[in-house]
Motif scaffolding. Structure first.
Motif, PDB file in Angstrom:
ATOM      1  N   LYS A  37      -9.998  39.180  36.305  1.00  0.00           N
ATOM      2  CA  LYS A  37     -10.572  38.967  37.634  1.00  0.00           C
ATOM      3  C   LYS A  37     -11.643  37.871  37.614  1.00  0.00           C
ATOM      4  N   ALA A  38     -11.578  36.995  36.642  1.00  0.00           N
ATOM      5  CA  ALA A  38     -12.555  35.901  36.528  1.00  0.00           C
ATOM      6  C   ALA A  38     -12.565  35.062  37.802  1.00  0.00           C
ATOM      7  N   ASP A  39     -13.742  34.551  38.159  1.00  0.00           N
ATOM      8  CA  ASP A  39     -13.887  33.743  39.366  1.00  0.00           C
ATOM      9  C   ASP A  39     -13.123  32.422  39.268  1.00  0.00           C
ATOM     10  N   ILE A  45     -13.941  20.910  35.897  1.00  0.00           N
ATOM     11  CA  ILE A  45     -14.097  22.370  35.970  1.00  0.00           C
ATOM     12  C   ILE A  45     -15.205  22.749  36.953  1.00  0.00           C
ATOM     13  N   LEU A  46     -16.311  22.014  36.927  1.00  0.00           N
ATOM     14  CA  LEU A  46     -17.412  22.291  37.850  1.00  0.00           C
ATOM     15  C   LEU A  46     -16.985  22.072  39.298  1.00  0.00           C
ATOM     16  N   GLU A  47     -16.175  21.057  39.520  1.00  0.00           N
ATOM     17  CA  GLU A  47     -15.673  20.791  40.873  1.00  0.00           C
ATOM     18  C   GLU A  47     -14.755  21.914  41.338  1.00  0.00           C
ATOM     19  N   LYS A  48     -13.927  22.418  40.427  1.00  0.00           N
ATOM     20  CA  LYS A  48     -13.017  23.524  40.765  1.00  0.00           C
ATOM     21  C   LYS A  48     -13.817  24.776  41.116  1.00  0.00           C
ATOM     22  N   LEU A  49     -14.927  25.009  40.395  1.00  0.00           N
ATOM     23  CA  LEU A  49     -15.760  26.174  40.675  1.00  0.00           C
ATOM     24  C   LEU A  49     -16.400  26.036  42.051  1.00  0.00           C
ATOM     25  N   LYS A  50     -16.884  24.836  42.373  1.00  0.00           N
ATOM     26  CA  LYS A  50     -17.505  24.600  43.677  1.00  0.00           C
ATOM     27  C   LYS A  50     -16.524  24.861  44.803  1.00  0.00           C
ATOM     28  N   SER A  51     -15.294  24.407  44.625  1.00  0.00           N
ATOM     29  CA  SER A  51     -14.280  24.599  45.675  1.00  0.00           C
ATOM     30  C   SER A  51     -13.920  26.070  45.823  1.00  0.00           C
ATOM     31  N   LYS A  52     -13.964  26.819  44.722  1.00  0.00           N
ATOM     32  CA  LYS A  52     -13.692  28.255  44.765  1.00  0.00           C
ATOM     33  C   LYS A  52     -14.800  28.974  45.527  1.00  0.00           C
ATOM     34  N   GLU A  53     -16.040  28.587  45.214  1.00  0.00           N
ATOM     35  CA  GLU A  53     -17.198  29.234  45.854  1.00  0.00           C
ATOM     36  C   GLU A  53     -17.309  28.841  47.312  1.00  0.00           C
ATOM     37  N   GLY A  54     -16.876  27.601  47.604  1.00  0.00           N
ATOM     38  CA  GLY A  54     -16.972  27.119  48.971  1.00  0.00           C
ATOM     39  C   GLY A  54     -15.945  27.748  49.893  1.00  0.00           C
TER      40      GLY A  54
END
Length: 222
Positions: free
Chosen positions: A137-139, A213-222
């Motif tokens: 269930k990782a973000d 990877i940081l961009e992918k995390l931002k898009s997930k959080e956004g």
């Protein structure tokens, strides 16, 4: 609620380097699962246990304690209170870790600790089955890979810089064999999670991969 990033991929893909950099940029805890498996491998070697002796390995697991601490920002791995950090990246430790990592007894010993840490801390964790088994269930899940030739060249340069004699063709063969073992092991084989971002780093440098990877995390959080 903690944030978890899972990075999976084959040997030599740069998972540890990338995971450390991403964790540093985010201020997260980096959990080096590969180092934990290598520490297990070192323990079995010290005990003189064959990687084929699953029964003895299963019994020995009960006596293993592995902990990761950070001293002045540098990761230190302790095996039964002995600092084995300097032994982790040897070829023998890597081969033993790969050979025993498919055993259920070894996995169960380490996964519980990894999951407990991820439940209480923001973590970046890398390995072979983080997104599929350890942190399903990782973000954010990333499958990081590179061609065999690229991975062998990176390993060759790393060993050469340390003054360790090596043969690039032998390294390529070893990587191919480890890939096969990791992908075909009975317990938790290496595979890409269905919801994992696929990243081929063959033509990317470390910072480019980390930023992706940081961009992918931002898009997930956004």
């Amino acid at each position: 609620m903690s944030i978890n990033i899972a990075i999976d991929g084959p040997a030599g893909a740069g998972k540890s380097t990338i995971a450390k950099l991403v964790a540093k940029k985010l201020g997260f805890v980096y959990v080096d699962t590969g180092a934990m498996y290598r520490a297990m491998g070192i323990y079995f070697m010290k005990k003189g246990i064959s990687p084929d002796d699953e029964a003895s390995i299963g019994k020995a697991c009960g006596d293993v304690d592995i902990s990761i601490v950070y001293e002045d920002g540098v990761q230190q791995v302790f095996l039964n209170r002995e600092n084995v950090t300097g032994l982790l990246r040897t070829e023998d430790a890597g081969k033993m870790a790969s050979a025993v990592s498919g055993y259920l007894s070894v996995r169960e010993k380490l996964v519980e600790l990894q999951q407990k840490l991820a439940a209480s801390e923001n973590v970046v964790m890398d390995g072979r089955d983080i997104g599929t088994v350890v942190l399903p269930k990782a973000d954010l899940k990333v499958y990081l890979t590179a061609s065999v030739e690229t991975r062998a060249k990176r390993r060759f340069l790393e060993l050469t810089e340390k003054g360790i004699p090596c043969n690039i063709k032998e390294i390529e063969k070893d990587i191919e064999e480890r890939d096969y073992r990791d992908m075909h092991r009975e317990n938790s084989p290496l595979r890409r999670a269905e919801d994992a971002v696929y990243l081929d780093s063959s033509d990317m440098d470390i910072n480019q991969v980390a930023e992706e990877i940081l961009e992918k995390l931002k898009s997930k959080e956004g």
